[in-house]
Enzyme design. Sequence first.
Site, PDB file in Angstrom:
ATOM      1  N   GLY A  13       0.909  -1.337   0.025  1.00 10.25           N
ATOM      2  CA  GLY A  13       0.095  -0.078   0.052  1.00 10.25           C
ATOM      3  C   GLY A  13       0.800   1.224  -0.069  1.00 10.25           C
ATOM      4  N   SER A  14       2.143   1.200  -0.477  1.00  6.00           N
ATOM      5  CA  SER A  14       2.798   2.351  -0.405  1.00  6.00           C
ATOM      6  C   SER A  14       2.388   3.431  -1.383  1.00  6.00           C
ATOM      7  CB  SER A  14       4.423   2.249  -0.566  1.00  6.00           C
ATOM      8  OG  SER A  14       4.730   1.961  -2.181  1.00  6.00           O
ATOM      9  N   ARG A  62     -12.563 -16.931 -10.744  1.00 10.28           N
ATOM     10  CA  ARG A  62     -12.240 -15.354 -10.918  1.00 10.28           C
ATOM     11  C   ARG A  62     -13.886 -14.798 -11.388  1.00 10.28           C
ATOM     12  NH1 ARG A  62      -7.743 -13.166 -11.871  1.00 10.28           N
ATOM     13  NH2 ARG A  62      -6.858 -14.969 -12.425  1.00 10.28           N
ATOM     14  N   ARG A  88      -4.189  -9.145  -8.937  1.00 10.49           N
ATOM     15  CA  ARG A  88      -4.792 -10.313  -9.825  1.00 10.49           C
ATOM     16  C   ARG A  88      -5.303  -9.594 -10.902  1.00 10.49           C
ATOM     17  NH1 ARG A  88      -7.299 -14.373  -7.479  1.00 10.49           N
ATOM     18  NH2 ARG A  88      -9.290 -14.155  -8.541  1.00 10.49           N
ATOM     19  N   LEU A  90      -7.794  -8.803 -13.885  1.00 12.21           N
ATOM     20  CA  LEU A  90      -9.326  -8.494 -13.675  1.00 12.21           C
ATOM     21  C   LEU A  90     -10.039  -9.046 -14.879  1.00 12.21           C
ATOM     22  CD1 LEU A  90      -8.963  -4.914 -12.617  1.00 12.21           C
ATOM     23  CD2 LEU A  90     -10.173  -6.606 -11.170  1.00 12.21           C
ATOM     24  N   HIS A 106       2.287   0.678 -13.301  1.00  8.19           N
ATOM     25  CA  HIS A 106       2.753  -0.559 -13.678  1.00  8.19           C
ATOM     26  C   HIS A 106       4.432  -0.122 -13.505  1.00  8.19           C
ATOM     27  CE1 HIS A 106       3.991  -4.574 -15.478  1.00  8.19           C
ATOM     28  NE2 HIS A 106       4.925  -3.772 -16.382  1.00  8.19           N
ATOM     29  N   THR A 138      -7.296  -1.714 -20.076  1.00  4.92           N
ATOM     30  CA  THR A 138      -8.106  -2.482 -20.956  1.00  4.92           C
ATOM     31  C   THR A 138      -7.943  -3.791 -20.824  1.00  4.92           C
ATOM     32  OG1 THR A 138      -6.290  -2.183 -22.352  1.00  4.92           O
ATOM     33  CG2 THR A 138      -7.849  -0.299 -22.814  1.00  4.92           C
ATOM     34  N   ASP A 142      -1.552  -4.603 -19.210  1.00  7.26           N
ATOM     35  CA  ASP A 142      -0.671  -3.889 -19.028  1.00  7.26           C
ATOM     36  C   ASP A 142      -0.303  -3.199 -20.640  1.00  7.26           C
ATOM     37  OD1 ASP A 142      -0.251  -4.367 -16.502  1.00  7.26           O
ATOM     38  OD2 ASP A 142       1.222  -6.029 -16.928  1.00  7.26           O
ATOM     39  N   GLU A 171       7.254   6.101  -8.754  1.00  5.24           N
ATOM     40  CA  GLU A 171       5.586   5.673  -9.060  1.00  5.24           C
ATOM     41  C   GLU A 171       4.800   6.683  -7.998  1.00  5.24           C
ATOM     42  OE1 GLU A 171       4.886   1.606  -8.172  1.00  5.24           O
ATOM     43  OE2 GLU A 171       6.537   0.870  -9.130  1.00  5.24           O
TER      44      GLU A 171
HETATM   45  C1  GRF Z   1       4.264  -1.149  -7.073  1.00  2.00           C
HETATM   46  O1  GRF Z   1       5.393  -1.472  -7.576  1.00  2.00           O
HETATM   47  C2  GRF Z   1       3.088  -1.184  -8.534  1.00  2.00           C
HETATM   48  O2  GRF Z   1       3.963  -0.725  -9.461  1.00  2.00           O
HETATM   49  C3  GRF Z   1       2.914  -2.497  -8.766  1.00  2.00           C
HETATM   50  O3  GRF Z   1       2.849  -2.978  -7.447  1.00  2.00           O
HETATM   51  C4  GRF Z   1       3.469  -2.682  -6.482  1.00  2.00           C
HETATM   52  C5  GRF Z   1       2.488  -2.149  -5.406  1.00  2.00           C
HETATM   53  O4  GRF Z   1       3.424  -1.511  -4.218  1.00  2.00           O
HETATM   54  N1  GRF Z   1       1.714  -2.537  -9.494  1.00  2.00           N
HETATM   55  P1  GRF Z   1       2.448  -0.787  -3.282  1.00  2.00           P
HETATM   56  O5  GRF Z   1       1.518  -1.852  -2.536  1.00  2.00           O
HETATM   57  O6  GRF Z   1       1.683   0.395  -3.757  1.00  2.00           O
HETATM   58  O7  GRF Z   1       3.535  -0.512  -2.195  1.00  2.00           O
END
Ligand code: GRF
Length: 210
Positions: A13-14, A62, A88, A90, A106, A138, A142, A171
Site C-alpha cells: 500500500g505504499s 475468478r 490479480r 481483472l 505498472h 483495458t 498492461d 511511482e
Molecule cells: C508497485 O510496484 C506497483 O507498480 C505494482 O505493485 C507495486 C505495489 O506497491 N503494480 P505498493 O503496494 O503500492 O507499495
Amino acid sequence: MTCRVVVLLSGRGSNLRAIVEARLPIEIVAVIGNRPQAEGLAYARERGLTAVVLDHTEYPDRAAFDARLADEVAQHRPDLVVLAGYMRILSPAFIARFEGRLLNIHPALLPMFPGLNTHERALAEGVKIHGCTVHFVTVELDHGPIVAQAAVPVRADDTPDTLAARVLAQEHRIYPQAIRWFAEGRLVNVDGRVNLKDDLASQSVLSPGT
Ligand code: GRF
C-alpha cells in the site's frame, strides 16, 4: 464535485499512502483489498478510510469473485477506480464495467516489460533506462492508454531491489499526479493516446534526472 475514488490493492500500500499524502482534490470512498492481511488495508483503517476485505480464496473462480468485486466497487459510486498494487488479473466483465475510469500503475516503461518481475527482466535485458507507467486499464494486460511515465537510470551495480526502490519513488510521484489530472478533467483520450487538455506539448512525460 469531488472525484470519488475507490482504491484496490493486495499488499503493502505504499502507492495508496502516496496518494493520500498528496492531498488531492479527491475523496477516497473505499479501499478494497483481496488479501485480509494486506498492509495497505491496515493503513487505510488507520487513516479512517473505509476498508473492505474481499478474500478471493473464498470464491469458486475468478468470474464469481470479480462479479462480487464489481458490485462492491459500484456500491461506492466511484468516478475513478485506482489499482494500487492490485495483484490479480481483472476479468473482461469487470474491466468493461469501469473502462475509462480505471487506472493502473505498472513498474516498467510500457510497452516494455508487461507482466511480472519487471525489475529482474530489465536487469537481464541490460536496459539502461527503466521506470514506471500510469495507464488506463483495458482487456489487454498492461497495454491500455498511457497517462504518465517516469524514467530512472539503471546502474551497473543495481539489484532488482535497488532498482525497484528507485522506480517506486517515481511511482509515488506520478500516480498522484495522474490522479490529479483525471480528477481535474484534464485527460483527453484521442484514439488511444492520452493528452493533457490545453497542453499539447504534454507534461505527461515525467523524467527526473535522478
Ligand atoms: C508497485 O510496484 C506497483 O507498480 C505494482 O505493485 C507495486 C505495489 O506497491 N503494480 P505498493 O503496494 O503500492 O507499495
